[in-house]
Design an enzyme around this catalytic site. Structure first.
Site, PDB file in Angstrom:
ATOM      1  N   GLU A 212      63.513  -6.042 113.052  1.00  9.87           N
ATOM      2  CA  GLU A 212      64.854  -6.842 113.396  1.00  9.87           C
ATOM      3  C   GLU A 212      64.729  -7.856 114.708  1.00  9.87           C
ATOM      4  O   GLU A 212      65.273  -8.816 114.551  1.00  9.87           O
ATOM      5  CB  GLU A 212      65.953  -6.058 113.992  1.00  9.87           C
ATOM      6  N   GLU A 213      63.695  -7.606 115.450  1.00 11.03           N
ATOM      7  CA  GLU A 213      63.581  -8.267 116.590  1.00 11.03           C
ATOM      8  C   GLU A 213      62.726  -9.770 116.306  1.00 11.03           C
ATOM      9  O   GLU A 213      62.850 -10.471 117.124  1.00 11.03           O
ATOM     10  CB  GLU A 213      62.685  -7.701 117.912  1.00 11.03           C
TER      11      GLU A 213
END
Length: 340
Positions: A212-213
């Site tokens: 996600e990051e």
């Protein structure tokens, strides 16, 4: 909160998450919940519901901010390239671990090159950037050859010491509460569903995503039957924000645009109905697994909720009240009717 403490203590910068995914896998196996890994290394669990023609998906991400070795300097120090969206000043003075490709761990400290005020006149004014910040290894190294002899090379992952602490008055402060606080909440939710033998109204998938990051953790493995997709991620705090450390934050809009209006209203109504403390908010510089799923072309209803986290992408903090309110909203959400 103890589960969060265990999760944040496992290094898992984006791109190197196998250890923490294995931890989550084992936790769910102990709960007798079957899982499978996707090709990106994320973890999927499915709990059947009464209606198998319409599905829900909930996600939280276990990957964190981190860094990667960019250069081994002639001095024996390491220059780094950042993984995720944060500023160099937020990691100045932080202890870290460097994992070699063989799996050996080394410790160090992230410092300005111009740290000593007794030597560098501009120590306070020099820009905190890639050119000026470096890792001081806790090894006897005097040059690049010494570092390479240890097995450290360009491309090795760097993780930051979480410095996790649970206070007596209900706070937990640590790096990587984004988003391991939410991962813990989903793990406990699945455990509660299993222990209470709840029959959910709809088949519900849980994705523990691991990229996600860097923007694409939760954009795949979404079944054609999935109608609602709820990301569980931190609520961002700061000037002009409604989010606090004591309620669940329901996101109205982030940098990707508005979240689904009817789903947002349903979440708000559930919070009101069950006396759950909540705040509606906009996160101006933010994206989630749900927005990544929308961008990848999935025809879904998307939403975003999470505990309020202070000092996001730095040294973070939240309170047990925010965790409890988020847990309650998740519990009542998975038992509720869909927005169809």
């Amino acid at each position: 909160m103890q589960l969060i403490k265990e999760l944040v203590s496992i290094p898992s910068p984006s791109g190197n998450t196998n250890e923490v995914i294995t931890y989550v896998e084992n936790y769910l196996a102990d709960c007798q919940i079957e899982t499978r890994r996707n090709r990106k290394g994320g973890l999927l669990a499915t709990i059947p519901g009464r209606d198998n023609s319409h599905h829900r998906m909930l996600t939280a991400h276990v990957d964190t901010l981190g860094a990667i070795v960019k250069e081994i300097k002639a001095s024996g120090r390491l220059s780094i390239d950042l993984i995720g969206g944060f500023n160099f000043n937020s990691i100045e003075g932080e202890y870290c671990k460097i994992e070699s490709s063989s799996g050996k761990m080394f410790t160090g400290t992230i410092l300005m090159h111009q740290t000593s005020v007794h030597v560098y006149k501009d120590a306070g004014k020099a820009e905190r950037n890639q050119a000026n910040m470096e890792i001081r290894l806790d090894e006897v190294v005097k040059n690049a050859e010494d570092v390479r002899a240890l097995g450290i090379e360009v491309g090795d992952f760097v993780s930051f010491d979480p410095r996790v602490e649970i206070t007596g008055n209900g706070f937990i402060k640590s790096r990587h509460l984004d988003d391991k606080a939410s991962v813990a909440l989903l793990l406990q939710l699945m455990k509660q569903i299993k222990e209470e033998k709840l029959l959910l109204p709809y088949t519900t998938h849980f994705l523990i995503s691991n990229n996600e990051e860097i923007g694409y953790g939760g954009n795949s493995n979404i079944t054609p039957e999935t109608v609602e997709y709820l990301a569980v991620d931190m609520g961002a705090m700061g000037d002009g924000q409604s989010t606090d450390e004591y309620t669940v934050s329901i996101c109205v809009k982030d940098a990707s645009g508005p979240y689904h209006y009817e789903l947002r209203k349903n979440l708000t109504n559930l919070a009101k109905e069950h006396s759950i403390g909540y705040q509606l908010d906009i996160y101006p510089y933010y994206g989630s697994d749900a927005s990544a799923a929308i961008r990848s072309g999935h025809d879904i209803v998307h939403g975003l909720i999470g505990p309020g986290i202070d000092s996001s992408h730095a040294f973070e903090r939240t309170h047990k009240d925010s965790l409890e309110n988020t847990a309650k909203l998740l519990y009542h959400y998975v038992k509720s009717d869909m927005v169809l």
